[in-house]
Design a protein around this motif. Sequence first.
Motif, short mmCIF file in Angstrom:
data_model
loop_
_atom_site.label_atom_id
_atom_site.label_comp_id
_atom_site.label_asym_id
_atom_site.label_seq_id
_atom_site.Cartn_x
_atom_site.Cartn_y
_atom_site.Cartn_z
N ILE A 51 0.86 -1.19 0.00
CA ILE A 51 0.00 0.00 0.00
C ILE A 51 0.89 1.24 0.00
O ILE A 51 1.84 1.34 0.78
CB ILE A 51 -0.93 -0.01 1.23
N ASP A 52 0.58 2.18 -0.88
CA ASP A 52 1.32 3.43 -0.98
C ASP A 52 1.02 4.30 0.24
O ASP A 52 -0.15 4.64 0.49
CB ASP A 52 0.93 4.16 -2.28
N ALA A 53 2.04 4.66 0.99
CA ALA A 53 1.86 5.44 2.22
C ALA A 53 1.33 6.84 1.95
O ALA A 53 0.66 7.44 2.80
CB ALA A 53 3.18 5.52 2.97
N HIS A 54 1.61 7.40 0.79
CA HIS A 54 1.19 8.76 0.46
C HIS A 54 -0.22 8.82 -0.11
O HIS A 54 -0.83 9.89 -0.15
CB HIS A 54 2.17 9.40 -0.53
N HIS A 55 -0.73 7.72 -0.57
CA HIS A 55 -2.08 7.65 -1.15
C HIS A 55 -2.79 6.41 -0.59
O HIS A 55 -3.17 5.51 -1.33
CB HIS A 55 -2.01 7.55 -2.68
N ARG A 56 -2.98 6.40 0.71
CA ARG A 56 -3.52 5.20 1.37
C ARG A 56 -4.90 4.80 0.84
O ARG A 56 -5.14 3.65 0.51
CB ARG A 56 -3.61 5.42 2.88
N THR A 57 -5.82 5.74 0.81
CA THR A 57 -7.20 5.41 0.41
C THR A 57 -7.25 4.88 -1.02
O THR A 57 -7.86 3.83 -1.28
CB THR A 57 -8.10 6.66 0.54
N GLU A 58 -6.60 5.60 -1.93
CA GLU A 58 -6.60 5.17 -3.32
C GLU A 58 -5.91 3.82 -3.48
O GLU A 58 -6.36 2.95 -4.23
CB GLU A 58 -5.90 6.20 -4.22
N SER A 59 -4.83 3.64 -2.74
CA SER A 59 -4.08 2.39 -2.82
C SER A 59 -4.89 1.21 -2.30
O SER A 59 -4.88 0.13 -2.91
CB SER A 59 -2.78 2.54 -2.02
N VAL A 60 -5.60 1.40 -1.20
CA VAL A 60 -6.43 0.33 -0.65
C VAL A 60 -7.58 0.01 -1.60
O VAL A 60 -7.92 -1.16 -1.81
CB VAL A 60 -6.94 0.71 0.76
N LEU A 61 -8.18 1.04 -2.20
CA LEU A 61 -9.26 0.81 -3.17
C LEU A 61 -8.76 0.06 -4.39
O LEU A 61 -9.43 -0.85 -4.89
CB LEU A 61 -9.90 2.14 -3.57
N LEU A 62 -7.58 0.44 -4.88
CA LEU A 62 -7.00 -0.26 -6.03
C LEU A 62 -6.68 -1.71 -5.68
O LEU A 62 -6.92 -2.62 -6.48
CB LEU A 62 -5.74 0.45 -6.53
N LEU A 63 -6.14 -1.94 -4.49
CA LEU A 63 -5.84 -3.30 -4.05
C LEU A 63 -7.12 -4.13 -3.93
O LEU A 63 -7.18 -5.28 -4.36
CB LEU A 63 -5.09 -3.30 -2.72
N GLY A 64 -8.16 -3.53 -3.36
CA GLY A 64 -9.45 -4.23 -3.25
C GLY A 64 -10.01 -4.58 -4.61
O GLY A 64 -10.52 -5.69 -4.82
N ALA A 65 -9.92 -3.64 -5.55
CA ALA A 65 -10.40 -3.91 -6.91
C ALA A 65 -9.57 -5.01 -7.57
O ALA A 65 -10.12 -5.88 -8.26
CB ALA A 65 -10.35 -2.63 -7.75
N GLU A 66 -8.27 -4.98 -7.34
CA GLU A 66 -7.38 -6.02 -7.89
C GLU A 66 -7.76 -7.40 -7.35
O GLU A 66 -7.80 -8.38 -8.09
CB GLU A 66 -5.93 -5.69 -7.53
N LEU A 67 -8.05 -7.46 -6.05
CA LEU A 67 -8.42 -8.74 -5.45
C LEU A 67 -9.80 -9.21 -5.93
O LEU A 67 -10.00 -10.41 -6.16
CB LEU A 67 -8.39 -8.65 -3.93
N LEU A 68 -10.73 -8.28 -6.12
CA LEU A 68 -12.04 -8.64 -6.66
C LEU A 68 -11.92 -9.16 -8.09
O LEU A 68 -12.59 -10.14 -8.47
CB LEU A 68 -12.99 -7.46 -6.62
N ILE A 69 -11.06 -8.54 -8.88
CA ILE A 69 -10.81 -9.02 -10.24
C ILE A 69 -10.19 -10.43 -10.18
O ILE A 69 -10.54 -11.30 -10.97
CB ILE A 69 -9.90 -8.05 -11.02
N GLY A 70 -9.31 -10.64 -9.22
CA GLY A 70 -8.70 -11.97 -9.05
C GLY A 70 -9.73 -13.03 -8.71
O GLY A 70 -9.71 -14.13 -9.27
N VAL A 71 -10.66 -12.71 -7.80
CA VAL A 71 -11.71 -13.66 -7.43
C VAL A 71 -12.61 -13.94 -8.64
O VAL A 71 -12.93 -15.10 -8.94
CB VAL A 71 -12.54 -13.12 -6.24
N ALA A 72 -13.02 -12.88 -9.34
CA ALA A 72 -13.90 -13.05 -10.50
C ALA A 72 -13.21 -13.84 -11.61
O ALA A 72 -13.82 -14.73 -12.22
CB ALA A 72 -14.34 -11.68 -11.02
N THR A 73 -11.94 -13.56 -11.85
CA THR A 73 -11.19 -14.28 -12.89
C THR A 73 -11.05 -15.75 -12.52
O THR A 73 -11.25 -16.63 -13.36
CB THR A 73 -9.81 -13.65 -13.10
#
Length: 174
Positions: A51-73
């Motif tokens: 997680i990017d320390a300078h952009h925590r919220t955006e980084s967590v949202l991107l990580l969550g989206a990445e994991l959701l894409i992983g589950v769906a794939t």
Amino acid sequence: MTGLVDALLIAAVAALVIVRQFRASRIGAGERWWLAPAVLTVVALREPALIDAHHRTESVLLLGAELLIGVATGAAWAWTTRIWAEPDGTVWSKGTRASAVVWVAGIALRIALFALGAGLGVKQDTSALLLALAITLLVRGGILTWRARSSRPTPEQSPAYGDTVSRPAWKEHV
């Protein structure tokens, strides 16, 4: 690990998995289908830059989206894989054209997500991609194992000991 080593690891695992999915492979009951995802998860979580320390919220949202894409794939990949049982009870699987479409769509979504993160100025590391790949493999393996169990012949369908032995007809004695 360096970014280059992570990228090579991701490319090697993805290439191996993609090539193997289009060959018929036996699904074993006692296989450790969860081992590769576990190793990838450990490697991904060892990296401090998940997680990017300078952009925590955006980084967590991107990580969550990445994991959701992983589950769906992983789920879509497992459900588009052909599974069949042989008469001896072994269960086999093979990827279909739809499985290839799932892979292409998953890669395209991940590229779009990376571009979005770059546009937002979020520093992205390969550890998120490793974690998503682990989730994809874990979900796929779990669903395939579950589908394989339901494809195996049930005990009522399996031949019993001695079923193949021909018995003489019973004769009545007077």
